[in-house]
Write a protein that holds these residues in place. Structure first.
Motif, PDB file in Angstrom:
ATOM      1  N   ALA A  55       0.708  -1.104   0.009  1.00  0.00           N
ATOM      2  CA  ALA A  55      -0.067  -0.040   0.001  1.00  0.00           C
ATOM      3  C   ALA A  55       0.967   1.441  -0.057  1.00  0.00           C
ATOM      4  CB  ALA A  55      -0.759  -0.010   1.206  1.00  0.00           C
ATOM      5  N   ASN A  56       2.221   1.129   0.216  1.00  0.00           N
ATOM      6  CA  ASN A  56       3.000   2.259   0.286  1.00  0.00           C
ATOM      7  C   ASN A  56       3.904   2.302  -1.008  1.00  0.00           C
ATOM      8  OD1 ASN A  56       2.319   3.257   2.892  1.00  0.00           O
ATOM      9  ND2 ASN A  56       3.590   2.169   3.963  1.00  0.00           N
ATOM     10  N   ILE A  57       3.406   1.600  -2.065  1.00  0.00           N
ATOM     11  CA  ILE A  57       4.026   2.072  -3.249  1.00  0.00           C
ATOM     12  C   ILE A  57       3.249   2.317  -4.443  1.00  0.00           C
ATOM     13  CG2 ILE A  57       5.616   0.619  -4.867  1.00  0.00           C
ATOM     14  CD1 ILE A  57       6.404  -1.469  -2.901  1.00  0.00           C
ATOM     15  N   VAL A  58       3.659   3.480  -4.821  1.00  0.00           N
ATOM     16  CA  VAL A  58       2.558   4.080  -5.677  1.00  0.00           C
ATOM     17  C   VAL A  58       3.445   4.002  -7.187  1.00  0.00           C
ATOM     18  CG1 VAL A  58       1.177   5.330  -4.370  1.00  0.00           C
ATOM     19  CG2 VAL A  58       3.214   6.285  -5.355  1.00  0.00           C
ATOM     20  N   ARG A  59       2.690   3.753  -8.315  1.00  0.00           N
ATOM     21  CA  ARG A  59       3.651   3.776  -9.782  1.00  0.00           C
ATOM     22  C   ARG A  59       2.698   4.833 -10.402  1.00  0.00           C
ATOM     23  NH1 ARG A  59       4.331  -1.279 -13.948  1.00  0.00           N
ATOM     24  NH2 ARG A  59       4.508   0.249 -15.734  1.00  0.00           N
ATOM     25  N   GLY A  60       3.457   5.570 -11.357  1.00  0.00           N
ATOM     26  CA  GLY A  60       3.055   6.306 -12.343  1.00  0.00           C
ATOM     27  C   GLY A  60       3.882   6.156 -13.781  1.00  0.00           C
ATOM     28  N   ASN A  61       3.129   5.980 -14.752  1.00  0.00           N
ATOM     29  CA  ASN A  61       3.626   5.707 -16.177  1.00  0.00           C
ATOM     30  C   ASN A  61       3.951   7.121 -16.746  1.00  0.00           C
ATOM     31  OD1 ASN A  61       3.795   3.175 -15.592  1.00  0.00           O
ATOM     32  ND2 ASN A  61       2.064   2.741 -17.134  1.00  0.00           N
ATOM     33  N   VAL A  62       5.028   7.181 -17.583  1.00  0.00           N
ATOM     34  CA  VAL A  62       5.237   8.510 -18.432  1.00  0.00           C
ATOM     35  C   VAL A  62       5.412   7.717 -19.655  1.00  0.00           C
ATOM     36  CG1 VAL A  62       6.076  10.001 -16.653  1.00  0.00           C
ATOM     37  CG2 VAL A  62       7.905   8.508 -17.907  1.00  0.00           C
ATOM     38  N   PRO A  63       5.231   8.862 -20.916  1.00  0.00           N
ATOM     39  CA  PRO A  63       5.478   8.235 -22.175  1.00  0.00           C
ATOM     40  C   PRO A  63       6.939   7.585 -22.401  1.00  0.00           C
ATOM     41  CG  PRO A  63       4.288  10.200 -22.386  1.00  0.00           C
ATOM     42  CD  PRO A  63       4.659  10.160 -20.827  1.00  0.00           C
ATOM     43  N   GLY A  64       7.751   8.635 -21.940  1.00  0.00           N
ATOM     44  CA  GLY A  64       9.321   8.303 -22.373  1.00  0.00           C
ATOM     45  C   GLY A  64      10.098   8.857 -21.175  1.00  0.00           C
ATOM     46  N   SER A  65      11.456   8.386 -21.353  1.00  0.00           N
ATOM     47  CA  SER A  65      12.391   8.648 -20.288  1.00  0.00           C
ATOM     48  C   SER A  65      12.236  10.040 -19.913  1.00  0.00           C
ATOM     49  CB  SER A  65      13.658   8.029 -20.311  1.00  0.00           C
ATOM     50  OG  SER A  65      13.470   6.790 -20.509  1.00  0.00           O
ATOM     51  N   VAL A  89      14.623   3.324 -20.321  1.00  0.00           N
ATOM     52  CA  VAL A  89      15.445   2.446 -21.213  1.00  0.00           C
ATOM     53  C   VAL A  89      15.517   3.320 -22.279  1.00  0.00           C
ATOM     54  CG1 VAL A  89      16.276   0.295 -22.295  1.00  0.00           C
ATOM     55  CG2 VAL A  89      14.998   0.275 -20.147  1.00  0.00           C
ATOM     56  N   VAL A  90      16.793   4.052 -22.476  1.00  0.00           N
ATOM     57  CA  VAL A  90      17.112   4.835 -23.513  1.00  0.00           C
ATOM     58  C   VAL A  90      17.941   4.162 -24.544  1.00  0.00           C
ATOM     59  CG1 VAL A  90      17.529   7.107 -24.547  1.00  0.00           C
ATOM     60  CG2 VAL A  90      16.537   6.884 -22.290  1.00  0.00           C
ATOM     61  N   ILE A  91      17.679   3.387 -25.779  1.00  0.00           N
ATOM     62  CA  ILE A  91      18.459   2.801 -26.522  1.00  0.00           C
ATOM     63  C   ILE A  91      19.185   3.619 -27.414  1.00  0.00           C
ATOM     64  CG2 ILE A  91      18.654   0.829 -28.008  1.00  0.00           C
ATOM     65  CD1 ILE A  91      16.536  -0.661 -26.393  1.00  0.00           C
ATOM     66  N   GLN A  92      20.369   3.483 -27.709  1.00  0.00           N
ATOM     67  CA  GLN A  92      21.143   4.405 -28.732  1.00  0.00           C
ATOM     68  C   GLN A  92      20.575   4.132 -30.110  1.00  0.00           C
ATOM     69  OE1 GLN A  92      24.908   5.573 -28.709  1.00  0.00           O
ATOM     70  NE2 GLN A  92      23.988   6.494 -30.596  1.00  0.00           N
ATOM     71  N   GLY A  93      20.192   5.627 -30.720  1.00  0.00           N
ATOM     72  CA  GLY A  93      19.595   5.306 -32.075  1.00  0.00           C
ATOM     73  C   GLY A  93      20.716   5.803 -33.080  1.00  0.00           C
ATOM     74  N   ILE A 101      18.368  13.048 -24.190  1.00  0.00           N
ATOM     75  CA  ILE A 101      17.504  12.534 -23.277  1.00  0.00           C
ATOM     76  C   ILE A 101      18.280  12.180 -21.978  1.00  0.00           C
ATOM     77  CG2 ILE A 101      15.771  10.546 -22.556  1.00  0.00           C
ATOM     78  CD1 ILE A 101      15.385  10.403 -25.667  1.00  0.00           C
ATOM     79  N   ASN A 102      19.258  11.436 -21.966  1.00  0.00           N
ATOM     80  CA  ASN A 102      20.158  10.901 -20.937  1.00  0.00           C
ATOM     81  C   ASN A 102      20.622  11.786 -19.935  1.00  0.00           C
ATOM     82  OD1 ASN A 102      19.500   8.217 -21.861  1.00  0.00           O
ATOM     83  ND2 ASN A 102      21.482   8.031 -22.804  1.00  0.00           N
ATOM     84  N   HIS A 103      21.257  12.773 -20.550  1.00  0.00           N
ATOM     85  CA  HIS A 103      21.770  13.962 -19.910  1.00  0.00           C
ATOM     86  C   HIS A 103      20.567  14.723 -19.108  1.00  0.00           C
ATOM     87  CE1 HIS A 103      25.633  13.303 -22.304  1.00  0.00           C
ATOM     88  NE2 HIS A 103      25.955  13.245 -20.960  1.00  0.00           N
ATOM     89  N   ALA A 104      19.512  15.023 -20.012  1.00  0.00           N
ATOM     90  CA  ALA A 104      18.396  15.831 -19.305  1.00  0.00           C
ATOM     91  C   ALA A 104      17.852  15.171 -18.124  1.00  0.00           C
ATOM     92  CB  ALA A 104      17.265  16.066 -20.420  1.00  0.00           C
ATOM     93  N   VAL A 105      17.568  13.849 -18.251  1.00  0.00           N
ATOM     94  CA  VAL A 105      17.154  13.076 -17.027  1.00  0.00           C
ATOM     95  C   VAL A 105      17.964  12.802 -15.826  1.00  0.00           C
ATOM     96  CG1 VAL A 105      15.855  11.021 -16.180  1.00  0.00           C
ATOM     97  CG2 VAL A 105      15.802  11.760 -18.558  1.00  0.00           C
ATOM     98  N   ALA A 106      19.266  12.723 -16.182  1.00  0.00           N
ATOM     99  CA  ALA A 106      20.264  12.544 -15.142  1.00  0.00           C
ATOM    100  C   ALA A 106      20.431  13.546 -14.372  1.00  0.00           C
ATOM    101  CB  ALA A 106      21.521  12.221 -15.638  1.00  0.00           C
TER     102      ALA A 106
END
Ligand SMILES: Nc1c(NC[C@H](O)[C@H](O)[C@H](O)CO)[nH]c(=O)[nH]c1=O
Ligand SMILES: CC(=O)[C@@H](O)COP(=O)(O)O
Length: 167
Positions: A55-65, A89-93, A101-106
């Motif tokens: 009951a003390n764990i909540v989850r929220g989904n987002v479209p991308g990282s 999970v951000v896979i190299q394109g 994306i990676n730097h922004a999220v970090a």
């Protein structure tokens, strides 16, 4: 050191704090959901294993990282939430899009963590391909979701010890 044949999720679990009254939020990116679901399962089960209540764990989904920063802020600003875990999970394109994306999220989750003075864990894989991602989501290199959960628990423990003057 190369990560070949090494389980990267080996960590010590000695001295973990009581988290039965702690609340966790997990933000999960829908991009590469076959991997992010495994990260979520690892994080969720690890929190339960070490004493969190469902009951003390909540989850929220987002479209991308990229959106993990915003969701982390929405969760972190809630007084009842003790720690946030951001999973993606951000896979190299073919282009440098993944780097942005990676730097922004970090940087983003770091900023949220400092602004709200609570752990916001960077559980974002930055692999070159899907194989590397799966290796780190319950594969040969362990599960970075487990690691993210343990990190959240340890940081809650450290925060309590520092605040109480135990250290
Ligand atoms: N390519 C990946 C993305 N891209 C989407 C972005 O995260 C973001 O949703 C978009 O730029 C809109 O702001 N996201 C991942 O999580 N993983 C990827 O591999
Ligand atoms: C990391 C991504 O967002 C991915 O879709 C970008 O791929 P690409 O660099 O090939 O455009």
């Amino acid at each position: 050191m190369s990560s070949a044949d090494k389980n990267l999720s080996v960590f010590t679990t000695e001295g973990l704090p009581d988290i039965s009254n702690k609340k966790f939020a997990i933000a999960v990116a829908e991009w590469n959901s076959e991997v992010t679901e495994k990260l979520f399962e690892g994080a969720y089960q690890t929190l339960i294993t070490y004493g969190a209540l469902p009951a003390n764990i909540v989850r929220g989904n987002v479209p991308g990282s990229f959106e993990l920063t915003m969701a982390s802020q929405w969760f972190a600003q809630r007084a009842d939430i003790d720690a946030v875990i951001a999973l993606g999970v951000v896979i190299q394109g073919e282009t440098k899009h993944n780097d942005y994306i990676n730097h922004a999220v970090a940087q983003g989750v770091t900023n949220v963590s400092l602004k709200y003075d609570k752990p916001v864990i960077f559980g974002v894989l930055t692999p070159n391909n899907m194989e590397q991602a799966l290796d780190r989501a319950g594969g040969v290199h362990g599960n970075k979701g487990d690691e993210a959960a343990i990190t959240a628990i340890k940081m809650i423990g450290l925060k309590g010890q520092v605040a109480n003057g135990q250290l």
